[in-house]
Design an enzyme around this catalytic site. Structure first.
Site, short mmCIF file in Angstrom:
data_model
loop_
_atom_site.label_atom_id
_atom_site.label_comp_id
_atom_site.label_asym_id
_atom_site.label_seq_id
_atom_site.Cartn_x
_atom_site.Cartn_y
_atom_site.Cartn_z
N SER A 33 0.83 -1.21 0.00
CA SER A 33 0.00 0.00 0.00
C SER A 33 0.88 1.27 0.00
O SER A 33 1.73 1.41 -0.86
CB SER A 33 -0.95 -0.04 1.20
OG SER A 33 -1.95 0.93 1.06
N ASP A 68 -17.45 -16.35 -11.50
CA ASP A 68 -16.59 -17.36 -10.88
C ASP A 68 -16.01 -18.34 -11.92
O ASP A 68 -14.80 -18.57 -12.01
CB ASP A 68 -17.43 -18.10 -9.81
CG ASP A 68 -16.66 -19.16 -9.05
OD1 ASP A 68 -15.49 -19.39 -9.38
OD2 ASP A 68 -17.26 -19.75 -8.12
N ASP A 111 -15.02 -22.01 -7.73
CA ASP A 111 -14.51 -22.10 -6.35
C ASP A 111 -14.85 -20.85 -5.54
O ASP A 111 -14.29 -20.61 -4.47
CB ASP A 111 -12.99 -22.32 -6.37
CG ASP A 111 -12.27 -21.24 -7.17
OD1 ASP A 111 -12.94 -20.36 -7.74
OD2 ASP A 111 -11.03 -21.28 -7.23
N VAL A 124 -14.12 -17.88 -6.42
CA VAL A 124 -13.07 -16.88 -6.62
C VAL A 124 -13.13 -16.41 -8.08
O VAL A 124 -13.10 -17.23 -9.00
CB VAL A 124 -11.67 -17.48 -6.34
CG1 VAL A 124 -10.58 -16.45 -6.61
CG2 VAL A 124 -11.59 -17.99 -4.91
N ASP A 168 -8.94 -5.82 -5.19
CA ASP A 168 -8.58 -4.73 -4.28
C ASP A 168 -9.70 -3.68 -4.30
O ASP A 168 -10.10 -3.21 -5.37
CB ASP A 168 -7.26 -4.10 -4.75
CG ASP A 168 -6.64 -3.16 -3.72
OD1 ASP A 168 -7.39 -2.38 -3.09
OD2 ASP A 168 -5.41 -3.17 -3.58
N HIS A 201 -7.31 -5.57 -0.60
CA HIS A 201 -6.17 -4.66 -0.46
C HIS A 201 -5.15 -5.19 0.55
O HIS A 201 -5.41 -5.17 1.75
CB HIS A 201 -6.68 -3.29 -0.04
CG HIS A 201 -5.61 -2.26 0.02
ND1 HIS A 201 -4.82 -1.95 -1.06
CD2 HIS A 201 -5.17 -1.48 1.03
CE1 HIS A 201 -3.95 -1.02 -0.71
NE2 HIS A 201 -4.14 -0.72 0.55
CA CA Z 1 -13.19 -19.27 -10.07
#
Ligand code: CA
Ligand code: NAG
Ligand code: NAG
Ligand code: NAG
Ligand code: NAG
Ligand code: NAG
Ligand code: NAG
Ligand code: NAG
Ligand code: NAG
Ligand code: NAG
Length: 479
Positions: free
Chosen positions: A128, A203, A210, A212, A366, A391
């Protein structure tokens, strides 16, 4: 281990403040010929002991500085305005680059002399604002030191740097201005519903379901928040906001789309980037008036007040602020701070020639500093976008995402052993796949999972183009 505190001082203009330096030294039998400088976060120039301890693992003497702010807990904002209308440029230069440099040069000499060590590998690590401080050194202190050190730092592990500070501080107001412009401030629950829908919808674009979003670039190209309109949401009382429920409105979807798109001026030219889809809408959080039961847009205006208007105040009405105002504030900041906290000197030839190496990592989700990048300078610089991460930390809403645990070790291996970090090691720290080890692709390559356990790093031009916007609202290049 020895903890060592010393001071250096040359400030006499506003007050007789000294700069405190703080070094942690491994015991001589654990010293491995390394020195590490550390940095701060927010408007702090130091992270104190937490970061100092990170060097000991690698047998490195480690340093931090209080920047001459008058104490280890002091912020730049506590000292930068000795009076309204007056910037203390001396203290701003300390924050911008000088104090980290002095702490480093003194720390290197002290380390050599303490351990009787004729040579030393020197490193930097922080995230940062601390990441910006690292770049401030790489951009400035190379050729000057080429004779004695090669470069001030042989390697740097830099997370989510605030290196375009005059832009990034102003973009913190953008989400609120999108709300005032659209005359609607969604309750946090409504935007959270859109974010959750975005995560669900995007996703699988990385090939692996997953929770993410490993490909926010494909998400930008293929997803539209308007598909959330009509979804019902419900949240309990949280963080000072009352319980809320309802269905997602077209206005909220429009706000989400505008936030993802970035800042455009009234002529449709882009001025700056914003957060990637699936990032939390933390900058869009409204205030709530319990008397009227209404939400209204609000934002932190410290940068604008302190650094652009030079008044010590946290109050500013968003009433008349347009997208063009935000653009103009960025331009003002670029002019006023280009030699202090705007940390984007683009020529790194000396650093590269001297053999310096940088690993730069940035959470793809972020929600504080947007991650777009322009560099692909693979010989000495590698950028890793961390899927699903927030972040300088993993994201609680994408818990199966990995987070790198040993970036400094990868930098050390690159510098001392010549091991090129083609991919970055990262570990899942929470969620249903805790402790799973993954690797992260080096930008501009992007992850694609051909099955649940096989990730390839791929390139596609349309995705890449989303990361390199033309900021043509400005009459000159924005580095
Ligand atoms: Ca994924
Ligand atoms: C460095 O050398 C001096 C003089 O030879 C010696 O007294 C000192 O113990 C040495 N320090 C270390 C850390 O080896
Ligand atoms: C969004 O998802 C998180 C789980 O990741 C859940 O805790 C939260 O309640 C969801 N928010 C809404 C508005 O549904
Ligand atoms: C998203 O969909 C809305 C409604 O259909 C449309 O107005 C808007 O232009 C779309 N946004 C993008 C970026 O395509
Ligand atoms: C939705 O909120 C209203 C008040 O705004 C409340 O009366 C109602 O019980 C809530 N419904 C649910 C399902 O939470
Ligand atoms: C809330 O609204 C009331 C009525 O308009 C107003 O008097 C009050 O100042 C508002 N409170 C805040 C914190 O804005
Ligand atoms: C500085 O200006 C702000 C905004 O006008 C004001 O609130 C504050 O009291 C002033 N501070 C001093 C020390 O005059
Ligand atoms: C907006 O600007 C006008 C004209 O300068 C001024 O009268 C008004 O008070 C401002 N509104 C807000 C909310 O600041
Ligand atoms: C990365 O992980 C690989 C495989 O586990 C391991 O061999 C390597 O040492 C790790 N590198 C770093 C810098 O941790
Ligand atoms: C992940 O890597 C770490 C360090 O390299 C290792 O200690 C750990 O056992 C690995 N986890 C799994 C599940 O393989």
């Amino acid at each position: 281990m020895v903890k060592f505190l010393c001071w250096s001082g040359h400030r006499t203009i506003w007050a007789a403040l000294y700069t405190n330096l703080w070094y942690w030294l491994p015991s001589p039998d654990q010293f491995q010929g390394r020195y590490l400088s550390t940095g701060g976060g927010g408007f702090a120039i130091t992270s104190g002991e937490i970061d100092l301890s990170s060097g000991l693992v690698f047998g490195a003497a480690s340093g931090t500085t209080d920047g001459g702010f008058g104490g280890w807990d002091a912020m730049l904002t506590d000292v930068v305005l000795p009076a309204n209308g007056t910037i203390d440029w001396d203290i701003l230069i300390n924050f911008g680059y000088r104090s980290i440099h002095e702490m480093t040069v003194i720390g290197q000499a002290f380390t050599k002399s303490f351990y009787n060590s004729s040579s030393l590998y020197s490193y930097y690590q922080a995230c940062s604002e601390g990441g910006r401080e690292g770049w401030s050194q790489i951009q400035r202190y190379t050729s000057l030191y080429a004779i004695s050190f090669g470069t001030q730092f042989d390697g740097a592990a830099i997370g989510a740097p605030a290196f375009r500070m005059p832009f990034q501080q102003v973009i913190h107001l953008f989400s609120a201005v999108v709300e005032t412009t659209n005359n609607y401030a969604p309750c946090p629950c409504e935007l959270e519903e859109i974010r959750n829908d975005t995560i669900t919808a995007c996703d699988g674009l990385d090939g692996r379901v997953d929770g993410v979003v490993g490909r926010t670039d494909l998400c930008r190209l293929q997803y539209n928040a308007s598909s959330s309109v009509g979804s019902s949401y419900s949240c309990a009382t949280a963080r000072g906001f009352p319980a809320a429920n309802g269905t997602v409105t077209p206005q909220a979807a429009q706000i989400a789309e505008e936030i993802y798109a970035g800042l455009f001026d009234s002529e449709g030219r882009q001025a700056y980037i914003s957060f990637q889809p699936a990032a939390s809408f933390s900058d869009a959080a409204p205030s709530y008036n319990a008397t009227t039961n209404e939400y209204y847009a609000s934002a932190s205006v410290q940068w604008v007040n302190y650094f652009l208007n030079n008044v010590a105040s946290t109050a500013l009405s968003l009433g008349n602020i347009t997208y063009n105002t935000l653009r103009d504030w960025m331009y003002q900041g670029m002019q006023q701070y280009r030699d202090t906290v705007l940390t984007t000197w683009p020529d790194l030839t000396d650093f590269s020639n001297a053999g310096g190496k940088v690993i730069h990592f940035h959470g793809e989700s972020d929600s504080s500093i947007p991650p777009a990048s322009y560099a692909a300078l693979q010989e000495f610089y590698r950028l890793f976008l961390i899927p699903g991460a927030d972040h300088c930390a993993p994201s609680s809403t994408q818990p199966n995402g990995p987070f790198p645990q040993n970036v400094l070790e990868s930098v050390i291996n690159w510098v001392e052993l010549g091991i090129i970090p083609e991919q970055l090691n990262a570990t899942v720290l929470a969620g249903t796949t805790t402790d799973l080890n993954q690797t992260v692709c080096s930008f501009p390559l992007r992850p694609y999972w051909s099955d649940i356990s096989t990730m390839e790093c791929v390139f596609d031009q349309a995705s890449y183009d989303t990361w390199v916007p033309d900021l043509n609202s400005f009459p000159m290049p924005v580095y």
